[in-house]
Design an enzyme around this catalytic site. Structure first.
Site, PDB file in Angstrom:
ATOM      1  CG  HIS A 119      -1.712   1.228   1.336  1.00 53.58           C
ATOM      2  ND1 HIS A 119      -2.628   1.185   1.481  1.00 53.58           N
ATOM      3  CD2 HIS A 119      -1.314   2.397   1.662  1.00 53.58           C
ATOM      4  CE1 HIS A 119      -3.340   2.602   1.609  1.00 53.58           C
ATOM      5  NE2 HIS A 119      -2.602   3.812   1.877  1.00 53.58           N
ATOM      6  CD  GLU A 120       1.839   3.614   3.802  1.00 54.50           C
ATOM      7  OE1 GLU A 120       1.951   4.324   3.720  1.00 54.50           O
ATOM      8  OE2 GLU A 120       0.818   3.662   4.279  1.00 54.50           O
ATOM      9  CG  HIS A 123       0.588   6.109  -0.307  1.00 55.11           C
ATOM     10  ND1 HIS A 123      -0.894   6.753  -0.929  1.00 55.11           N
ATOM     11  CD2 HIS A 123       0.062   5.915   0.571  1.00 55.11           C
ATOM     12  CE1 HIS A 123      -1.716   6.539  -0.012  1.00 55.11           C
ATOM     13  NE2 HIS A 123      -1.515   5.521   0.550  1.00 55.11           N
ATOM     14  CG  HIS A 129      -5.294   6.683   0.793  1.00 52.23           C
ATOM     15  ND1 HIS A 129      -5.628   7.575   2.208  1.00 52.23           N
ATOM     16  CD2 HIS A 129      -4.535   5.512   1.227  1.00 52.23           C
ATOM     17  CE1 HIS A 129      -4.558   7.063   2.959  1.00 52.23           C
ATOM     18  NE2 HIS A 129      -4.336   5.875   1.673  1.00 52.23           N
TER      19      HIS A 129
END
Lengths: 378, 81
Positions: A119-120, A123, A129
């Site tokens: 997930h990170e 980014h 998101h």
């Protein structure tokens, strides 16, 4: 999906990363492996490649920290915020920080490092998101995700490919079309005379035809089926499944791959799955199910594997003792092996390659020979 | 999950809500008064949060909203800029 304001992205395809420090919760090898695996998730669907450096400034600096850690965005102790990461760019940008007050684990007994890192790093590559709960980029951690068969959702794939495009086509890199769920490829493929299916099941009055990472969803009310990626509906369900069937009385579809099976109810993946197929009473000599049918009238489920079949009593929830039996003895005309099967209108439909057989279980004979894609009105 | 232990403690819930909205949905930090009225910026922010999280936009702190607010999450705010 969404991207950061101004849509920052790496202007190169070779991105470097460095693991600056480690958590005490895991071995160095486990941390290295989780980060590598998390990068691989994105590498597989883009032209990006990641190379690790061990000193100096990398594009993505991965670190573990607690509370205030130099970026004026302090962590909050155990629970709450697990990690944060910065959009692509120089300096702190692109970096991923993990809250070391969490209990990082390789499984989901604590906080799974791979899932959070994937997930990170999304980014770090420029994704913001997502509002879709099934997406990896949804802001809330979802420990129920299937780690073994982890797949990005279609929303994640669409998001990252909007920034970097698709991976180059080569024999070494798996090709993922930029929009596999767009109607065009689905429509053209669905009328292919050689089309075969991995599995077929009903779901709440519709029929789902599974093939690789996708499925066609046919409602009897609409002439044209929809075409979707499996992960866009059920994130933990793997691709290229073996079999699926619906138990209408339980409003549940069971999906099989290898020695495991999952349970879904509409969009919801049921907790406690995947389970082993051996919990159903199948012998350990069965390594996969080819097809399954649930007869809603008789409350019996048939499991087909190789040239045999087993019958499960849905009332007693046990496998019936006098099985396995030979498929071609009890289903004359069907042959000795099937790819997929489902029940509708009192008939059993068996699929083998591009053929489909309509079987009347009462008369015990094949009543129609059809093309596999006859349901699509091609 | 501290809130489980103090369920019903309205002040604590409001404090959590304010922090959550400030952190992830750009609620102005000087909005200190929590008066639950339809026009309040807090209600609008709750609705914005519910919309973003795929929840029903009730504008109220119902159980499903509270449940999501207590789940561990990524620290990147859900607002732009």
């Amino acid at each position: 999906f969404s991207t950061f304001p101004g849509t920052p992205k790496w202007r190169k395809n070779q991105v470097t990363y460095r693991i600056v420090n480690y958590t005490q919760d895991l071995s160095r090898k486990a941390v290295d492996s989780a980060i590598e695996k998390a990068l691989k998730v994105w590498e597989e669907v883009t032209p990006l490649t990641f190379s690790r450096i061990y000193e100096g400034e990398a594009d993505i600096m991965v670190s573990f920290a607690v509370r205030e850690h130099g970026d004026f965005v302090p962590f909050d102790g155990p629970g709450g915020v697990l990690a944060h990461a910065y959009a692509p760019g120089p300096g702190t940008n692109g970096d991923a920080h993990f809250d070391d007050d969490e209990q990082w684990t390789e499984d989901t007994t604590g906080t799974n490092l791979f899932l959070v890192a994937a997930h990170e790093l999304g980014h770090s590559l420029g994704l913001f998101h997502s509002a879709k709960p099934e997406a990896l980029m949804y802001p809330v951690y979802k420990p129920s995700t299937n780690l073994a068969g982890f797949q990005l959702s279609q929303d994640d794939v669409d998001g990252i490919q909007s920034l970097y495009g698709s991976p180059p086509a080569s024999s070494d890199v798996p090709v993922v079309p930029s929009k596999p769920s767009s109607p065009k490829p689905g429509v053209s493929a669905m009328c292919d005379p050689d089309l075969s299916f991995d599995a077929v099941s009903t779901l709440r009055g519709e029929i789902l035809f599974f093939k690789d990472r996708h499925f066609w969803r046919k409602s009897l009310r609409t002439p044209e089926p929809g075409f979707y990626s499996i992960s866009s509906f059920w994130l933990s369900v793997p691709s290229s499944i073996d079999a699926a069937y619906e138990v209408i009385s339980r409003d549940t579809v069971f999906i099989f791959k290898g020695t495991q099976f999952w349970a879904i109810r509409g969009h919801e993946e049921q907790a406690g799955y995947p389970k082993s197929i051996y919990t159903l009473g199948l012998p350990v000599t069965v390594s996969k199910i080819d097809a399954a049918i649930s007869d809603k009238e008789k409350k019996k489920t048939y499991f087909f594997a190789e040239d045999k079949y087993w019958r499960f009593d849905e009332r007693k929830r046990t496998m019936e003792p006098e099985f396995p039996r030979k498929i071609d003895e009890d289903f004359p005309g069907v042959g000795s092996k099937v790819d997929a099967a489902f029940e509708a209108f009192g008939f059993f439909y068996f699929f083998r390659g591009s053929s489909q057989l309509e079987f009347d279980p009462n008369a015990k004979k094949v009543t129609h020979v059809l093309k596999s894609n006859s349901w699509f009105n091609c | 999950y501290p809130l489980d232990e103090v369920a019903g403690d309205k002040d604590t819930i409001m404090e959590l809500l304010q922090k959550y909205l400030e952190n992830y949905y750009g609620l102005e930090k000087d909005v200190q008064q929590f008066k639950i009225m339809d026009s309040s910026p807090v209600i609008k922010k709750i609705q914005e949060m519910q919309k973003f999280l795929g929840l029903e936009m009730t504008g109220k702190l119902d159980s499903s909203t509270m449940e999501v607010m207590h789940k561990p999450r990524c620290g990147v705010p859900d607002v732009g800029g």
